[in-house]
Design a protein around this motif. Structure first.
Motif, short mmCIF file in Angstrom:
data_model
loop_
_atom_site.label_atom_id
_atom_site.label_comp_id
_atom_site.label_asym_id
_atom_site.label_seq_id
_atom_site.Cartn_x
_atom_site.Cartn_y
_atom_site.Cartn_z
N GLY A 195 -9.08 1.85 1.44
CA GLY A 195 -8.50 0.52 1.69
C GLY A 195 -7.27 0.53 2.57
N ASN A 196 -6.83 1.71 3.01
CA ASN A 196 -5.64 1.74 3.88
C ASN A 196 -6.00 2.50 5.15
N GLU A 197 -7.16 2.11 5.74
CA GLU A 197 -7.73 2.91 6.84
C GLU A 197 -6.87 2.88 8.11
N GLU A 198 -6.04 1.82 8.26
CA GLU A 198 -5.27 1.77 9.52
C GLU A 198 -4.00 2.61 9.45
N ALA A 199 -3.77 3.29 8.31
CA ALA A 199 -2.54 4.11 8.17
C ALA A 199 -2.53 5.24 9.18
N GLN A 200 -1.39 5.39 9.85
CA GLN A 200 -1.21 6.52 10.76
C GLN A 200 -0.15 7.45 10.20
N ILE A 201 0.08 8.58 10.86
CA ILE A 201 0.98 9.56 10.27
C ILE A 201 2.42 9.34 10.74
N THR A 242 1.64 12.89 5.41
CA THR A 242 1.72 11.48 5.05
C THR A 242 0.76 11.27 3.89
N ILE A 243 1.26 10.74 2.79
CA ILE A 243 0.40 10.54 1.61
C ILE A 243 0.15 9.03 1.46
N THR A 244 -1.14 8.68 1.37
CA THR A 244 -1.46 7.24 1.32
C THR A 244 -2.62 7.02 0.34
N GLU A 245 -3.07 5.75 0.28
CA GLU A 245 -4.18 5.41 -0.65
C GLU A 245 -5.46 6.09 -0.17
N PRO A 283 0.84 -1.20 0.00
CA PRO A 283 0.00 0.00 0.00
C PRO A 283 0.88 1.25 0.00
N LEU A 284 0.43 2.29 -0.69
CA LEU A 284 1.24 3.51 -0.83
C LEU A 284 1.40 4.23 0.51
N MET A 285 2.65 4.50 0.90
CA MET A 285 2.94 5.36 2.05
C MET A 285 4.09 6.26 1.65
N CYS A 286 3.85 7.57 1.67
CA CYS A 286 4.89 8.52 1.29
C CYS A 286 4.94 9.60 2.36
N HIS A 287 6.15 9.93 2.82
CA HIS A 287 6.32 10.91 3.89
C HIS A 287 6.95 12.17 3.30
N THR A 288 6.24 13.30 3.32
CA THR A 288 6.81 14.54 2.78
C THR A 288 7.25 15.44 3.93
#
Length: 960
Positions: free
Chosen positions: A558-564, A552-555, A461-466
């Motif tokens: 479908g990626n609801e558990e993503a945290q920052i 934090t850039i994500t999907e 799953p996409l995770m990008c940190h700017t």
């Protein structure tokens, strides 16, 4: 001639016209309606028969079509008087192309294909993410020699202001392909960062995206103020550390040291760095040494860069059968070469034998430099022939510096030693991912998402940190710069941008955006790509609107558990404050828009609106704020802005325990809270701020920390409710009530409200609305209403805040001011002048010592930030420009004097004696914020509390 065609005077009248019978018939057959219309039109027809004969009044004449006829009915038009605009100004101004950065429009020719660079992005094990950092002018432009482009001075200083000032202001990412000594290509993502200590926030944003740093140290100056801070910062961020001792030529050309002394100087620098690493890090394996290969030597001016390994390889290439890896291990330390036995020994074979590093590395270097600088006409060609360096006649006629650069470049070849060092000692994005995620991600590693990031999985799953926002050439919009940690980001895909305040419970700070174009950034040009896989750095268009600092850039789904990812933690504080307002009040919206943009552009800048309505900018120092104001005026708002005199932020603290128990009742008289305040133990506030201890730990762990390190009793240590303000604020709220006296269940039900009141109170203290610092508040007693209706937040929160204030005021309140640590470099004869300038500004020297191997002294001192304005200029004036200083926030210190002493009279335009300073700072800060002149105690105390005070005669000292 027909006479009918002429009248009796001979004028031509033409043949007689026949009437059209058909027309008459048609006219008879027309409808009645049309006949009516015809009647109306008759006068007009009559006019048409005799054109140009009617009389038209002047005001009815129509020379031009109306605006409505020209532009259409819906267009708003404006008629302007001729004198409304000066002649010098064009009516329609030409479109002005604004440009603030040096950008190349075309992709320059490189020794590798851009497609090859893009292909390497898919192999994370061949990528290295590195930050180049160092003290001011310690030579990070080494990167300009590495660049496989034309040698262009200061290639990464792309802002015009950077070129004019000769100092880096923004960190600049450069991505390029570099070969190692075996000719294998690697993709290097390099962040070139500013060396000035004011811009250390730029280094922090670069370090967050990197897996390791290359720390540059000037061989002549050695370890300086910012070098030390960067080592500490890199250790805290758990990065791999390599060092590059730069400007080696200065030891030879400027300081003219003999080779042996030069070796001692270099060894001293390595030892100093290791001493610092052992101070700041608990990892005993964290050591730098040329023998390990994580130290390289360079001279960026003359294109020299080598490690022991790469120098040994030059010998191997020249003489053939030498095992250069083994040879390199004998080129540092107290090792000598015995020419008779042709062996290396630990003991000097003769009294004048030289260490192997001096004999095999420094002496050849000295000889090359002295040959080129000295007798370059007669003996140089012969020496170059021996070294296998071939120069044409035109090249031999060059001036000394270009010739020296050319000779060194041919002798040392490509910078493969630098590449080898980075490859061996800095982990790839795949190898460093787990460490990176543990340190910077707020969520856990045990989820599927955590595992995908730890494996740097391009299909996850996409995770990008700017961490940075770069404005476009014209300063109109921003592009976000970050690192893809898992998944692949594609141009044009929808993404969800999570801001710094996003949590799984409160999803307000998130927004769905569409990614625009994607680029690989190479300083002055950008390579557009359509996708970027995990492990790489990327510049993203189209996501800038919701991002302020980091994101934090994500999907999107479908990626609801993503945290920052954690917001950046800077190693300095923004303590200097300026208030801004537009010269023309109607341009306020433009200024606000400019403030929003400048806030995105500088990582540690803070902008806020005070209670009095003034717009305040907080920055790290004078140069920093000067750059901010330049950008605000020229780039982002393009208006004239007035700036108030700079001031500093203060803090409020206490120096004793409250003289009596302070209590406050809620407005409905159903609840009563009692508290006292006392100072925290020394060093505890800093531990909380540096997250050595965290409120999120479980009770047992927290209790143990406070018991062992600060000697708290077990009960108090386990009943810490909160740190404040925020989770890392330097104040503590402790529940010191006993179950036998207080109903703990009821108290627990209002815990959140009391904590909120405490947070609110510590965020803006009672003296002058500045944050409270270093205070422990103890709840001693609480009477809480049984019915939930009577103990709501509206009742308890303001009461808790009031009791925090009253306990604070009863505990001998004091003001604290920020102190700068100043490092001054000056020749020996200027040292006394430096002392004089410091003494005039309440500064005090902590150390002055000669810099080994050079004619300069280093003076270390502390100076109050409020007295530091204009310090550098003052210093230069008094030392004829020979002293150079850098200052950085170091600690908070109590201002001398009692801020609540009514007997002190502040006289305008007169410097106050030291004991009056606290009072002066408090009153002037209150005036500036539009508060009443003095702290009114009755505002924070209930009537019963005031009666209690009156009994004990405490009120006499306080204004009512």
């Amino acid at each position: 001639m027909e006479t009918d065609l002429y009248d009796e005077f001979g004028n031509y009248i033409g043949p007689e016209l026949d009437s059209d019978d058909d027309d008459d018939l048609e006219a008879d057959d027309r409808d009645v309606d049309e006949a009516d219309e015809d009647d109306d039109d008759e006068p007009a027809d009559a006019d048409e028969d005799v054109p140009g004969m009617e009389v038209v009044l002047h005001e009815d004449k129509k020379y031009y079509p109306t605006a409505e006829e020209v532009y259409g009915p819906e267009v708003e038009t404006l008629v302007q008087e001729e004198d409304a605009q000066p002649l010098t100004e064009p009516i329609i101004k030409p479109v002005r192309n604004k440009q603030f950065t040096l950008m190349e429009q075309e992709l320059p020719s490189t020794v590798y294909d851009m497609e090859f660079l893009a292909d390497l992005m898919d192999s994370p094990e061949l990528i290295r993410n590195i930050t180049l950092c160092g003290h001011l002018h310690h030579g990070k432009p080494l990167i300009h020699c590495i660049l496989p482009l034309v040698f262009q001075l200061r290639y990464t200083d792309i802002l015009f202001t950077e070129q004019e000032r000769g100092v880096g202001i923004k960190s600049t990412p450069v991505t390029m392909v570099l070969p190692d000594s075996r000719g294998k290509s690697f993709l290097f993502n390099i962040m070139d960062t500013p060396g000035h200590v004011n811009f250390s926030d730029e280094v922090t944003s670069g370090i967050r995206l990197s897996d390791g740093i290359v720390l540059f140290i000037d061989a002549a100056e050695g370890v300086m103020l910012n070098t030390e801070r960067l080592i500490k910062h890199a250790v805290q961020e758990r990065l791999a550390i390599t060092i590059c001792i730069n400007k080696v030529d200065r030891l030879i050309v400027e300081l003219k040291l003999p080779p042996t002394d030069a070796y001692y100087k270099l060894r001293h620098i390595v030892d100093e760095v290791n001493a610092m690493l052992s101070t700041y890090s608990t990892d005993e394996n964290l050591v730098v040494s040329p023998l390990l290969g994580n130290v390289c030597f360079a001279s960026s001016q003359y294109c020299v860069c080598f490690t022991l390994g790469s120098f040994a390889k030059i010998y191997s290439d020249t003489y053939g059968d030498i095992n250069y890896t083994e040879f390199a291990k004998r080129l540092w330390g107290d090792i000598y070469f015995n020419p008779k036995t042709r062996k290396f020994t630990k003991k000097a074979p003769t009294s004048n034998s030289q260490r192997s590093f001096v004999e095999f590395v420094l002496e050849p270097l000295y000889k090359i430099l002295s040959q080129v600088v000295g007798d370059c006409d007669t003996s140089l060609p012969r020496v170059l022939d021996e070294l296998g360096i071939h120069l044409v006649k035109e090249e031999l006629k060059l001036n000394i510096r270009p010739l020296l650069r050319l000779v060194c470049k041919r002798f040392f070849g490509e910078f493969t030693g630098f590449v080898d060092m980075c490859m061996q000692h800095i982990p790839s994005p795949q190898g460093g991912a787990k460490n990176k995620i543990e340190h910077s991600y707020t969520g856990g590693l045990d989820s599927d998402l955590g595992e995908a990031m730890a494996e740097c999985d391009p299909d996850g799953p996409l995770m990008c940190h700017t961490t940075k926002m770069y404005s476009t050439e014209d300063g109109v919009q921003f592009h976000a710069f970050g690192r893809v940690l898992s998944g692949t980001i594609q141009a044009g895909q929808p993404v969800k941008v999570l801001g710094e305040n996003y949590t799984l419970e409160d999803e307000e700070d998130s927004q769905v955006c569409t990614v625009g174009r994607l680029w690989i950034n190479v300083a002055r040009y950008q390579i557009e790509v359509n996708r970027v896989p995990a492990g790489n750095w990327v510049l993203i268009e189209g996501c800038d609107q919701p991002i302020v600092k980091t994101a934090t850039i994500t999907e999107p789904r479908g990626n609801e558990e993503a945290q920052i990812f954690r917001p950046l933690k800077f190693n300095t504080a923004s303590v200097i404050k300026i208030a801004v307002e537009p010269v023309n009040p109607s341009e306020l919206p433009k200024m606000l828009d400019g403030l929003r943009k400048v806030n995105k552009s500088y990582p540690s800048l803070t902008t806020k609106v005070e209670e009095s309505g003034e717009h305040v900018i907080l920055g790290t120092g004078e140069l920093y704020l000067d750059c901010v104001m330049h950008d605000l005026r020229k780039m982002y708002s393009e208006i004239d802005i007035k700036v108030a005199d700079p001031v500093v932020t203060f803090c409020e603290t206490v120096v004793e325990t409250s003289s009596l128990k302070c209590f406050a009742e809620t407005p409905n008289k159903k609840n009563k809270i009692t508290m006292i305040a006392e100072p925290l133990e020394k060093g505890l506030a800093e531990d909380i701020e540096n997250e050595v201890v965290q409120i999120t730990w479980n009770r047992k762990k927290l209790g143990e920390f406070f018991q062992t390190k600060y000697d708290w009793d077990l009960l108090a240590a386990r009943s810490i409710w909160a740190f404040g303000p925020d989770t890392t604020g330097p104040n503590i709220l402790v529940d010191d009530t006993l179950p036998s006296e207080v109903d703990k269940a009821l108290l627990g039900s209002v815990k959140d409200s009391i904590v909120q009141g405490f947070q609110w109170g510590t965020r803006e203290g009672p003296l002058c609305d500045e944050p409270i610092r270093n205070v422990k508040f103890k709840i001693l007693d609480a009477v809480i209403a049984q019915e939930p209706l009577h103990r709501g937040g509206g009742q308890v929160i303001p009461t808790a805040r009031r009791v925090v204030y009253s306990a604070f005021l009863m505990a001998t309140p004091r003001l604290m001011e920020p102190y700068y640590f100043v490092e001054v470099q000056a020749p020996a004869d200027c040292v006394s002048a430096v002392y004089t300038v410091l003494a005039r500004r309440r500064g005090h020297v902590t150390q002055d010592a000669p810099i080994p191997g050079s004619p300069l002294y280093t003076i270390k001192a502390f100076i109050p930030a409020i007295d530091s304005f204009g310090f550098e200029t003052d210093l230069r004036t008094h030392t004829q420009g020979q002293a150079f200083s850098l200052s950085v926030f170091h600690h908070w210190q109590i201002v001398p004097g009692d801020p609540l002493d009514k007997s002190i009279v502040i006289r305008p335009l007169e410097p106050q004696p030291a004991p009056h300073l606290a009072r002066e700072f408090m009153i002037k800060t209150r005036r500036r914020k539009g508060l009443s002149e003095d702290v009114s105690i009755s505002k924070f105390f209930d009537d019963p509390m005031l009666l209690e005070l009156a009994k004990q005669d405490v009120v006499l000292n306080y204004p009512m």
